[in-house]
Design a protein around this motif. Structure first.
Motif, PDB file in Angstrom:
ATOM      1  N   THR A   1      14.296  -0.209  -1.923  1.00 59.44           N
ATOM      2  CA  THR A   1      13.254  -0.219  -0.888  1.00 59.44           C
ATOM      3  C   THR A   1      11.900   0.159  -1.466  1.00 59.44           C
ATOM      4  OG1 THR A   1      14.876   0.351   0.812  1.00 59.44           O
ATOM      5  CG2 THR A   1      12.561   0.743   1.327  1.00 59.44           C
ATOM      6  N   LEU A   2      11.868   1.228  -2.238  1.00 61.42           N
ATOM      7  CA  LEU A   2      10.602   1.691  -2.816  1.00 61.42           C
ATOM      8  C   LEU A   2      10.081   0.704  -3.855  1.00 61.42           C
ATOM      9  CD1 LEU A   2      11.293   5.517  -3.203  1.00 61.42           C
ATOM     10  CD2 LEU A   2      10.044   4.332  -1.398  1.00 61.42           C
ATOM     11  N   LEU A   3      10.991   0.081  -4.635  1.00 62.91           N
ATOM     12  CA  LEU A   3      10.560  -0.923  -5.607  1.00 62.91           C
ATOM     13  C   LEU A   3       9.961  -2.134  -4.907  1.00 62.91           C
ATOM     14  CD1 LEU A   3      10.411  -1.887  -8.538  1.00 62.91           C
ATOM     15  CD2 LEU A   3      12.722  -2.818  -8.264  1.00 62.91           C
ATOM     16  N   GLY A   4      10.608  -2.575  -3.829  1.00 62.22           N
ATOM     17  CA  GLY A   4      10.061  -3.694  -3.066  1.00 62.22           C
ATOM     18  C   GLY A   4       8.714  -3.370  -2.452  1.00 62.22           C
ATOM     19  N   LEU A   5       8.567  -2.145  -1.950  1.00 55.04           N
ATOM     20  CA  LEU A   5       7.294  -1.739  -1.359  1.00 55.04           C
ATOM     21  C   LEU A   5       6.206  -1.680  -2.424  1.00 55.04           C
ATOM     22  CD1 LEU A   5       5.781  -0.761   1.151  1.00 55.04           C
ATOM     23  CD2 LEU A   5       6.502   1.558   0.596  1.00 55.04           C
ATOM     24  N   ALA A   6       6.543  -1.151  -3.608  1.00 54.97           N
ATOM     25  CA  ALA A   6       5.560  -1.090  -4.692  1.00 54.97           C
ATOM     26  C   ALA A   6       5.146  -2.489  -5.132  1.00 54.97           C
ATOM     27  CB  ALA A   6       6.144  -0.309  -5.867  1.00 54.97           C
ATOM     28  N   ALA A   7       6.120  -3.399  -5.249  1.00 51.30           N
ATOM     29  CA  ALA A   7       5.789  -4.776  -5.634  1.00 51.30           C
ATOM     30  C   ALA A   7       4.910  -5.444  -4.590  1.00 51.30           C
ATOM     31  CB  ALA A   7       7.078  -5.574  -5.844  1.00 51.30           C
ATOM     32  N   LEU A   8       5.223  -5.201  -3.322  1.00 50.95           N
ATOM     33  CA  LEU A   8       4.446  -5.803  -2.242  1.00 50.95           C
ATOM     34  C   LEU A   8       2.998  -5.325  -2.275  1.00 50.95           C
ATOM     35  CD1 LEU A   8       4.573  -7.607   0.313  1.00 50.95           C
ATOM     36  CD2 LEU A   8       5.111  -5.554   1.612  1.00 50.95           C
ATOM     37  N   THR A   9       2.807  -4.023  -2.404  1.00 51.68           N
ATOM     38  CA  THR A   9       1.445  -3.496  -2.429  1.00 51.68           C
ATOM     39  C   THR A   9       0.689  -3.958  -3.678  1.00 51.68           C
ATOM     40  OG1 THR A   9       2.305  -1.472  -3.467  1.00 51.68           O
ATOM     41  CG2 THR A   9       2.018  -1.461  -1.076  1.00 51.68           C
ATOM     42  N   PHE A  10       1.380  -4.068  -4.822  1.00 51.46           N
ATOM     43  CA  PHE A  10       0.719  -4.504  -6.051  1.00 51.46           C
ATOM     44  C   PHE A  10       0.218  -5.935  -5.925  1.00 51.46           C
ATOM     45  CE2 PHE A  10       1.043  -6.765 -10.101  1.00 51.46           C
ATOM     46  CZ  PHE A  10       0.175  -6.027 -10.886  1.00 51.46           C
ATOM     47  N   PHE A  11       1.078  -6.835  -5.499  1.00 51.39           N
ATOM     48  CA  PHE A  11       0.688  -8.245  -5.462  1.00 51.39           C
ATOM     49  C   PHE A  11      -0.291  -8.534  -4.326  1.00 51.39           C
ATOM     50  CE2 PHE A  11       4.712  -8.548  -7.851  1.00 51.39           C
ATOM     51  CZ  PHE A  11       4.233  -9.193  -8.978  1.00 51.39           C
ATOM     52  N   ILE A  12      -0.190  -7.807  -3.232  1.00 51.61           N
ATOM     53  CA  ILE A  12      -1.200  -7.971  -2.176  1.00 51.61           C
ATOM     54  C   ILE A  12      -2.559  -7.521  -2.692  1.00 51.61           C
ATOM     55  CG2 ILE A  12      -1.983  -7.040   0.030  1.00 51.61           C
ATOM     56  CD1 ILE A  12       0.835  -7.165   1.031  1.00 51.61           C
ATOM     57  N   GLY A  13      -2.571  -6.420  -3.460  1.00 52.42           N
ATOM     58  CA  GLY A  13      -3.822  -5.960  -4.037  1.00 52.42           C
ATOM     59  C   GLY A  13      -4.430  -6.977  -4.993  1.00 52.42           C
ATOM     60  N   ARG A  14      -3.587  -7.736  -5.688  1.00 50.41           N
ATOM     61  CA  ARG A  14      -4.099  -8.752  -6.604  1.00 50.41           C
ATOM     62  C   ARG A  14      -4.550 -10.006  -5.864  1.00 50.41           C
ATOM     63  NH1 ARG A  14      -4.123  -4.866  -9.080  1.00 50.41           N
ATOM     64  NH2 ARG A  14      -3.390  -4.469 -11.202  1.00 50.41           N
ATOM     65  N   LEU A  15      -3.987 -10.277  -4.695  1.00 51.90           N
ATOM     66  CA  LEU A  15      -4.349 -11.489  -3.960  1.00 51.90           C
ATOM     67  C   LEU A  15      -5.605 -11.313  -3.109  1.00 51.90           C
ATOM     68  CD1 LEU A  15      -0.805 -12.670  -2.753  1.00 51.90           C
ATOM     69  CD2 LEU A  15      -2.215 -13.710  -4.537  1.00 51.90           C
ATOM     70  N   LEU A  16      -5.947 -10.078  -2.778  1.00 54.47           N
ATOM     71  CA  LEU A  16      -7.130  -9.863  -1.942  1.00 54.47           C
ATOM     72  C   LEU A  16      -8.398 -10.265  -2.688  1.00 54.47           C
ATOM     73  CD1 LEU A  16      -6.336  -6.410  -0.280  1.00 54.47           C
ATOM     74  CD2 LEU A  16      -6.311  -8.652   0.794  1.00 54.47           C
ATOM     75  N   PRO A  17      -9.369 -10.816  -1.970  1.00 54.89           N
ATOM     76  CA  PRO A  17     -10.625 -11.265  -2.613  1.00 54.89           C
ATOM     77  C   PRO A  17     -11.565 -10.099  -2.921  1.00 54.89           C
ATOM     78  CG  PRO A  17     -10.739 -11.673  -0.259  1.00 54.89           C
ATOM     79  CD  PRO A  17      -9.347 -11.148  -0.532  1.00 54.89           C
ATOM     80  N   LEU A  18     -11.041  -9.105  -3.642  1.00 54.23           N
ATOM     81  CA  LEU A  18     -11.840  -7.944  -4.031  1.00 54.23           C
ATOM     82  C   LEU A  18     -11.773  -7.807  -5.547  1.00 54.23           C
ATOM     83  CD1 LEU A  18     -10.653  -5.361  -1.343  1.00 54.23           C
ATOM     84  CD2 LEU A  18     -12.831  -6.566  -1.372  1.00 54.23           C
ATOM     85  N   ASP A  19     -12.915  -7.683  -6.183  1.00 51.97           N
ATOM     86  CA  ASP A  19     -12.984  -7.537  -7.634  1.00 51.97           C
ATOM     87  C   ASP A  19     -12.930  -6.057  -7.974  1.00 51.97           C
ATOM     88  OD1 ASP A  19     -13.576  -7.505 -10.325  1.00 51.97           O
ATOM     89  OD2 ASP A  19     -14.933  -9.212 -10.177  1.00 51.97           O
ATOM     90  N   PRO A  20     -11.880  -5.590  -8.640  1.00 54.64           N
ATOM     91  CA  PRO A  20     -11.778  -4.162  -8.949  1.00 54.64           C
ATOM     92  C   PRO A  20     -12.939  -3.668  -9.817  1.00 54.64           C
ATOM     93  CG  PRO A  20      -9.670  -5.265  -9.281  1.00 54.64           C
ATOM     94  CD  PRO A  20     -10.694  -6.329  -9.064  1.00 54.64           C
ATOM     95  N   VAL A  21     -13.431  -4.506 -10.723  1.00 53.48           N
ATOM     96  CA  VAL A  21     -14.528  -4.088 -11.592  1.00 53.48           C
ATOM     97  C   VAL A  21     -15.795  -3.861 -10.779  1.00 53.48           C
ATOM     98  CG1 VAL A  21     -15.943  -4.722 -13.569  1.00 53.48           C
ATOM     99  CG2 VAL A  21     -13.511  -5.300 -13.544  1.00 53.48           C
TER     100      VAL A  21
END
Length: 356
Positions: A37-57
């Motif tokens: 469950t925690l691994l799935g939640l971590a993967a979900l939050t990681f990939f959603i963060g990469r798909l959002l149109p926000l530039d971390p830099v």
């Protein structure tokens, strides 16, 4: 006789080994389920963060930067690495509760969560006490007098608790009980004149002021928390009362209830002494889920009452595009739900011997 004596211990040992084995399998399944469950939640939050149109830099350095500075920060954040390497590095930080620094506060996200979470925990705890203390008796009484005006009243209150928006109740409560009648405190956890009178401790202002014996501060803190806690407790009350009523109506139609009544047992003793214990496990699940939703779903209430808690912190992070804080809050929320589910499983074994 010697053979009999030798056989009995061996036959008694078999259920013991089987019991230990079943406990081991149950513990192993629980650990694997929580980890997945925690691994799935971590993967979900990681990939959603990469798909959002926000530039971390850009979020870290701003818009007015040179190309060289942009590329240096891009490499420093590891964004030039393959996605699976980024995810592995992300997991390595997450298991150490390292969610990075929050852009809105420039402090570690976990430090911010530790700072704001006690306010939400205190608010949700008072709310669940109100919701449980009123919701369970209301549900049981509605089932006892099924079809009467009491039952219809409880159903109406439950419907209102689910239908009326929380932010509207909060605004109306402030207008009526604070601005007009002056019965409660205003927004925030405590008046500014008392902030220096309370010593830093657990972060729970009610507890800290009570332990220090400062009852004037305690009264001020209670005046601030009672209105938002009552509004949150009203929504929890609606859900708990409705579910308790449904569970009890089913139980009161069972044959053992009829038998108890035929034998002359009073209606109140039959309901509370025999029927309610049989739904206690189900009610525990409802209360635990309500508590979890209060801990992570008090966003609107905390915003209306300027409550410096977990929900308001998450709202500010979302509005600012602070993905480190958003991801950290999301994972902490997942841990809350997993932890409360595990607590429910343990309480099942206490209240229901059939699950042992």
């Amino acid at each position: 006789m010697a053979d009999v004596v030798n056989v009995v211990p061996r036959r008694l040992a078999v259920p013991e080994r089987a019991s230990l084995s079943s406990w081991g399998w149950a513990a192993g399944r629980t650990v694997l389920s929580v980890a997945a469950t925690l691994l799935g939640l971590a993967a979900l939050t990681f990939f959603i963060g990469r798909l959002l149109p926000l530039d971390p830099v850009v979020a870290v350095l701003g818009d007015n930067i040179s190309q060289e500075t942009y590329e240096a920060m891009y490499r420093q954040l590891g964004l030039d690495q393959p996605l699976w390497i980024q995810f592995a590095s992300y997991l390595g930080h997450v298991v150490r509760f390292d969610f990075g620094n929050a852009l809105t506060t420039s402090r570690p996200v976990i430090a911010d969560i530790v700072r704001v979470f006690p306010a939400t925990l205190e608010l949700a705890s008072v709310a669940i006490v109100i919701g449980t203390g009123l919701g369970i008796p209301a549900g049981v009484i509605a089932a006892m007098y099924h079809g009467s005006w009491i039952d219809h009243l409880v159903r109406l209150v439950s419907l209102l608790g689910h239908s009326v928006p929380t932010f509207w109740l909060g605004l109306m409560g402030l207008v009526l009980f604070y601005a007009t009648l002056g019965w409660v405190g205003g927004p925030g956890r405590i008046d500014m004149i008392y902030e220096l009178d309370i010593e830093p401790g657990s972060g729970f202002l009610l507890l800290d002021s009570a332990l220090s014996g400062n009852w004037e501060v305690f009264a001020n803190v209670f005046g601030h928390i009672i209105l938002p806690a009552s509004i949150l407790g009203f929504s929890a009350l609606a859900y708990i009362a409705r579910m308790t009523r449904s569970f009890m109506i089913e139980q009161l139609g069972q044959e053992y209830v009829v038998t108890a009544r035929v034998k002359g047992m009073s209606w109140t003793r039959t309901v509370w002494g025999h029927a309610f214990p049989n739904v206690a496990v189900q009610v525990i699940t409802v209360v635990a889920l309500s508590y979890a939703f209060l801990l992570e779903g008090a966003v609107l209430t905390e915003t209306v009452f300027a409550w410096p808690g977990f929900g308001r912190y998450l709202t500010n992070a979302l509005l600012a595009g602070d993905m480190n804080a958003v991801v950290g809050c999301t994972l902490i929320t997942g841990l809350i739900f997993v932890g409360l589910n595990l607590l429910c499983d343990l309480l099942y074994r206490v209240f229901d011997p059939r699950t042992r």
